[in-house]
Write an enzyme that holds these catalytic residues in place. Structure first.
Site, PDB file in Angstrom:
ATOM      1  N   LYS A 195       0.880  -1.187   0.000  1.00 17.41           N
ATOM      2  CA  LYS A 195       0.000   0.000   0.000  1.00 17.41           C
ATOM      3  C   LYS A 195       0.912   1.229   0.000  1.00 17.41           C
ATOM      4  CE  LYS A 195      -2.197   3.014   1.886  1.00 17.41           C
ATOM      5  NZ  LYS A 195      -1.929   4.409   1.434  1.00 17.41           N
ATOM      6  N   GLU A 270       8.416   1.309  11.671  1.00 18.84           N
ATOM      7  CA  GLU A 270       9.564   2.200  11.550  1.00 18.84           C
ATOM      8  C   GLU A 270       8.991   3.604  11.529  1.00 18.84           C
ATOM      9  OE1 GLU A 270      11.724   4.796  10.352  1.00 18.84           O
ATOM     10  OE2 GLU A 270      11.972   3.839   8.406  1.00 18.84           O
ATOM     11  N   CYS A 304      13.046  10.273   8.151  1.00 13.59           N
ATOM     12  CA  CYS A 304      12.771   9.891   9.534  1.00 13.59           C
ATOM     13  C   CYS A 304      13.992  10.141  10.415  1.00 13.59           C
ATOM     14  CB  CYS A 304      12.324   8.449   9.596  1.00 13.59           C
ATOM     15  SG  CYS A 304      13.286   7.383   8.533  1.00 13.59           S
ATOM     16  N   GLU A 402       8.138  15.874  15.700  1.00 10.17           N
ATOM     17  CA  GLU A 402       8.751  15.720  14.384  1.00 10.17           C
ATOM     18  C   GLU A 402       8.114  16.718  13.416  1.00 10.17           C
ATOM     19  OE1 GLU A 402       7.899  12.083  12.014  1.00 10.17           O
ATOM     20  OE2 GLU A 402      10.071  11.948  11.829  1.00 10.17           O
TER      21      GLU A 402
HETATM   22  P1  NAI Z   1       1.012   8.543   7.812  1.00 14.93           P
HETATM   23  O1  NAI Z   1       1.715   7.758   8.842  1.00 14.93           O
HETATM   24  O2  NAI Z   1      -0.421   8.852   8.072  1.00 14.93           O
HETATM   25  O3  NAI Z   1       1.108   7.801   6.384  1.00 14.93           O
HETATM   26  C1  NAI Z   1       2.031   6.779   6.075  1.00 14.93           C
HETATM   27  C2  NAI Z   1       1.300   5.640   5.373  1.00 14.93           C
HETATM   28  O4  NAI Z   1       0.294   5.109   6.235  1.00 14.93           O
HETATM   29  C3  NAI Z   1       0.573   6.043   4.094  1.00 14.93           C
HETATM   30  O5  NAI Z   1       0.661   4.996   3.158  1.00 14.93           O
HETATM   31  C4  NAI Z   1      -0.867   6.182   4.565  1.00 14.93           C
HETATM   32  O6  NAI Z   1      -1.829   6.021   3.547  1.00 14.93           O
HETATM   33  C5  NAI Z   1      -0.957   5.067   5.573  1.00 14.93           C
HETATM   34  N1  NAI Z   1      -2.033   5.213   6.576  1.00 14.93           N
HETATM   35  C6  NAI Z   1      -2.533   6.371   7.084  1.00 14.93           C
HETATM   36  N2  NAI Z   1      -3.524   6.099   7.969  1.00 14.93           N
HETATM   37  C7  NAI Z   1      -3.635   4.748   8.035  1.00 14.93           C
HETATM   38  C8  NAI Z   1      -4.472   3.844   8.768  1.00 14.93           C
HETATM   39  N3  NAI Z   1      -5.391   4.290   9.618  1.00 14.93           N
HETATM   40  N4  NAI Z   1      -4.312   2.514   8.597  1.00 14.93           N
HETATM   41  C9  NAI Z   1      -3.384   2.055   7.737  1.00 14.93           C
HETATM   42  N5  NAI Z   1      -2.581   2.847   7.016  1.00 14.93           N
HETATM   43  C10 NAI Z   1      -2.690   4.179   7.149  1.00 14.93           C
HETATM   44  O7  NAI Z   1       1.848   9.883   7.581  1.00 14.93           O
HETATM   45  P2  NAI Z   1       1.451  11.219   6.774  1.00 14.93           P
HETATM   46  O8  NAI Z   1       0.084  11.646   7.146  1.00 14.93           O
HETATM   47  O9  NAI Z   1       1.744  11.027   5.354  1.00 14.93           O
HETATM   48  O10 NAI Z   1       2.512  12.252   7.372  1.00 14.93           O
HETATM   49  C11 NAI Z   1       2.300  12.837   8.643  1.00 14.93           C
HETATM   50  C12 NAI Z   1       3.584  12.882   9.423  1.00 14.93           C
HETATM   51  O11 NAI Z   1       4.065  11.579   9.664  1.00 14.93           O
HETATM   52  C13 NAI Z   1       4.744  13.591   8.745  1.00 14.93           C
HETATM   53  O12 NAI Z   1       4.687  14.970   8.885  1.00 14.93           O
HETATM   54  C14 NAI Z   1       5.912  12.984   9.476  1.00 14.93           C
HETATM   55  O13 NAI Z   1       6.095  13.641  10.710  1.00 14.93           O
HETATM   56  C15 NAI Z   1       5.476  11.558   9.740  1.00 14.93           C
HETATM   57  N6  NAI Z   1       6.010  10.632   8.725  1.00 14.93           N
HETATM   58  C16 NAI Z   1       7.116   9.893   9.049  1.00 14.93           C
HETATM   59  C17 NAI Z   1       7.688   9.073   8.104  1.00 14.93           C
HETATM   60  C18 NAI Z   1       8.891   8.270   8.409  1.00 14.93           C
HETATM   61  O14 NAI Z   1       9.674   7.961   7.514  1.00 14.93           O
HETATM   62  N7  NAI Z   1       9.096   7.834   9.632  1.00 14.93           N
HETATM   63  C19 NAI Z   1       7.182   8.985   6.729  1.00 14.93           C
HETATM   64  C20 NAI Z   1       5.978   9.757   6.509  1.00 14.93           C
HETATM   65  C21 NAI Z   1       5.451  10.550   7.479  1.00 14.93           C
END
Ligand code: NAI
Ligand code: MG
Length: 500
Positions: A195, A270, A304, A402
Site C-alpha cells: 500500500k 519504523e 525519519c 517531528e
Molecule cells: P502517515 O503515517 O499517516 O502515512 C504513512 C502511510 O500510512 C501512508 O501509506 C498512509 O496512507 C498510511 N495510513 C494512514 N492512515 C492509516 C491507517 N489508519 N491505517 C493504515 N494505514 C494508514 O503519515 P502522513 O500523514 O503522510 O505524514 C504525517 C507525518 O508523519 C509527517 O509529517 C511525518 O512527521 C510523519 N512521517 C514519518 C515518516 C517516516 O519515515 N518515519 C514517513 C511519513 C510521514
C-alpha cells in the site's frame, strides 16, 4: 490530462503511457480498476498540477488482493519453487530495477518533486541494492538443532514465512521505502500486498510490471493504492493478512496497533524521530557544519532520521551556525523534473507545507529567530526555504515534535554531561549523532545515546546489511541486515521421540 511545464525533461515513453490512462490496482497479476470505480489524483508538488488519476482501493479490493496473495502463497511460490529459484527471481528484479532506473526515477520525481538526479543516482540504485542483498538469503534462512535436556528427544527449529504481508509505506522515498520491506519479505518466502502512500502511488505500479517481467508467479506481489483510512485500514484489519510492516507517523502506528488487536497479526513499525546531532568544540568544524546542514536538509528534512535538534558547544556555536548559513546559501531549490541541477525540490504536499510553516511560526512566537529561511518561497509549488532557527529551548514543541521539513533548531550547550541528558530527553530514538575528534567521547556517546542508529562524524548512512530501527516511540523491530529476516519469518520448534 497530463499538463507538465515545457522546461521539464522529456518523459520516458513508458512514463507518458502510464500517466495517460487510469493508474490501476495490481492484483493477482492483473491491472484492474477499483470495484467502486473510484479514483483519486496524484499531483506534482512543484506545480500543484494533476499528474494522473489513480484507482482508489477500498475494503473490497483489499479483500480481492488478499485472496490473490493467499492463493499464490499456497501455490507454486511456496510448494514448487526452491530457495534457489526465489534467489534468482529477486536478483533478476534487482537487475530490472537498475535497467529501468530512468522510468522509476521519473515516476518518483514527478510524485515527490525531488531532483531527478537524486532519484536516479540514490533512490533507485539503493532500491536495487536492497533486492540484491536479500537475493542471497533464501538459501541461508536456517533453523537449528537444539540440545534439549529431555532424554530421548530430538529437537530442531524451522524458519517459515509468515504468509501474506501488508506493507504500508510513506511518500518520502517511495520506491526505496517499499524495497526495504518487500525484499526481506520475499526472501523469506512471503506474498505481498503493498500500500503506497496516496501522495506517491506511481513507482509501485511500474515495479509491479517488473515483477511480471522477472517471472514471479501472479499474486506474489500486489499493489493497492488508496488512502490510509480506506485501503490501509482494511489491510490492517483483514484476517487473511499475517503481518503489517509499516513506515510512517506515530499517530498512524498507534491506530495500526489498536486495529490489529482483533487478529493479533505481527506488526513491525519504523516511525519518525527528533534526532539529536551534537557538535563538540574539538570537531573538524568545517566537516561538522556541512554535515549538520545536510543532516537536516537532505531530502528537504523529509527523512525519519533528520538531524532536527542541533546541539553545538557554546564556544564554537557562532562559527558552526555561520558555516551552515554559508552552506545553505549554495543550495539550489526548484522542480526536480527540470534540467537545472537543483539540490532540493518542494515538500510533498500543501498539508505538509502548512504543517512545517506552522511549526516555524510557533517557534518564532516562542522567541526563536531564523538566521536563514523561515518562509514559503513561491506562490505555486510547495517550496520552503531551508530554515535554521536559534534562541529556542528544549521544551518548545518545535524541539519535541517531528516537523518532517527543512527546519532545524540550533542550540548551544556548555556541559558535556548535561548534553547527553538533553539529547536523550525525547519520546523518539531513531538516530543520533556527534561530531568530535575525541575517541573516548565518541565511544561513550555511542554507548549512551538512546537511538537505533548512531552516526559519528557522518550522518545519514544506511546499508542493506546494517540493521535499522528505533528505540522508544521510533518503532518496533529492525529492518535491513539479517534482523529483517526475523520480521518476516515464524520459528517452529519440532520434537521427535527417538527413544522408540
Ligand atoms: P502517515 O503515517 O499517516 O502515512 C504513512 C502511510 O500510512 C501512508 O501509506 C498512509 O496512507 C498510511 N495510513 C494512514 N492512515 C492509516 C491507517 N489508519 N491505517 C493504515 N494505514 C494508514 O503519515 P502522513 O500523514 O503522510 O505524514 C504525517 C507525518 O508523519 C509527517 O509529517 C511525518 O512527521 C510523519 N512521517 C514519518 C515518516 C517516516 O519515515 N518515519 C514517513 C511519513 C510521514
Ligand atoms: Mg503526488
Amino acid at each position: 490530462m497530463l499538463n507538465l511545464p515545457d522546461h521539464y525533461i522529456d518523459l520516458h515513453p513508458t512514463v507518458r503511457d502510464l500517466l495517460s490512462s487510469e493508474c490501476q490496482l495490481y492484483i493477482g497479476g492483473q491491472f484492474v480498476s477499483a470495484q467502486s470505480r473510484k479514483t483519486f489524483e496524484t499531483i506534482d508538488p512543484s506545480t500543484e498540477q494533476v499528474l494522473a488519476s489513480v484507482s482508489e482501493a477500498d475494503a473490497t479490493d483489499v479483500d480481492r488482493a488478499v485472496q490473490a496473495a493467499r492463493q499464490a502463497f499456497e501455490g507454486d511460490w511456496r510448494h514448487k519453487m526452491t530457495p534457489d529459484d526465489r534467489s534468482k527471481l529477486i536478483w533478476k528484479l534487482a537487475d530490472l530495477i537498475d535497467e529501468r532506473a530512468e522510468i522509476l526515477a521519473q515516476l518518483d520525481t514527478l510524485d515527490t518533486g525531488k531532483p531527478y538526479q537524486t532519484a536516479l543516482t540514490v533512490d533507485v540504485p539503493l532500491s536495487a541494492e536492497h533486492f540484491r542483498y536479500y537475493a542471497g538469503f533464501p538459501t541461508k534462512i536456517e533453523g537449528a538443532t537444539i540440545p534439549v535436556s529431555t532424554q530421548g528427544m530430538f529437537n530442531y527449529t524451522i524458519r517459515e514465512p509468515l504468509g501474506v504481508c501488508g506493507l504500508i509505506v510513506p511518500w518520502n522515498y517511495p520506491l526505496l521505502m517499499a524495497s526495504w520491506k518487500i525484499a526481506p519479505a520475499l526472501a523469506a518466502g512471503n506474498c505481498i500486498i503493498l500500500k503506497p502512500a496516496e501522495q506517491t502511488p506511481l513507482s509501485a505500479l511500474y515495479l509491479a510490471t517488473l515483477f511480471e517481467e522477472a517471472g514471479f508467479p501472479p499474486g506474489v506481489f500486489n499493489v493497492i493504492n488508496g488512502y490510509g483510512r480506506g485501503a490501509g485500514a482494511a489491510l490492517v484489519e483483514h484476517a487473511g493478512v499475517n503481518k503489517i510492516g509499516f513506515t510512517g507517523s506515530v499517530a498512524t502506528a498507534q491506530t495500526i496497533i489498536r486495529s490489529s488487536a482483533d487478529t493479533l497479526k505481527r506488526v513491525s513499525l519504523e516511525l519518525g524521530g527528533k534526532s539529536p546531532n551534537i557538535v563538540f568544540a574539538d570537531a573538524d568544524l568545517s566537516n561538522a557544519s556541512v554535515g549538520a546542514t545536510w543532516a537536516i536538509f537532505g531530502n528537504n528534512g523529509q527523512s525519519c532520521t533528520a538531524g532536527s535538534r542541533l546541539y553545538i558547544e557554546r564556544g564554537i556555536f557562532d562559527k558552526v551556525v555561520q558555516g551552515m548559513v554559508d552552506e545553505v546559501s549554495n543550495i539550489k531549490i526548484g522542480p526536480g523534473m527540470t534540467h537545472e541541477p537543483y539540490n532540493l525540490g518542494p515538500v510533498i504536499s500543501e498539508v505538509q507545507m502548512n504543517k512545517v510553516l506552522s511549526y516555524v511560526d510557533e517557534g518564532f512566537q516562542g522567541g526563536g529567530e531564523a538566521v536563514t529561511g523561515g518562509k514559503r518561497m513561491t506562490d505555486t509549488g510547495y517550496f520552503i526555504e531551508p530554515t535554521i532557527i536559534v534562541n529556542t529551548t528544549d521544551d518548545m514543541r518545535i524541539n519535541r515534535e517531528e516537523i518532517f521539513g527543512p527546519v532545524v533548531c540550533a542550540m548551544p550547550f556548555d556541559d558535556v554531561n548535561d548534553i547527553l541528558k538533553r539529547a536523550n530527553d525525547t519520546d523518539y530514538g531513531l538516530a543520533a549523532g556527534l561530531w568530535t575528534t575525541n575517541l573516548s567521547r565518541a565511544h561513550q556517546f555511542a554507548s549512551k545515546l538512546q537511538a537505533g542508529t548512531i552516526w559519528i562524524n557522518t550522518w545519514g548512512n544506511t546499508d542493506a546489511a546494517s540493521p535499522f530501527g528505533g528505540y522508544k516511540q521510533s518503532g518496533h523491530g529492525r529492518e535491513m541486515g539479517k534482523e529483517a529476516i526475523d520480521l518476516y519469518t515464524e520459528v517452529k520448534s519440532v520434537w521427535i521421540n527417538i527413544d522408540g
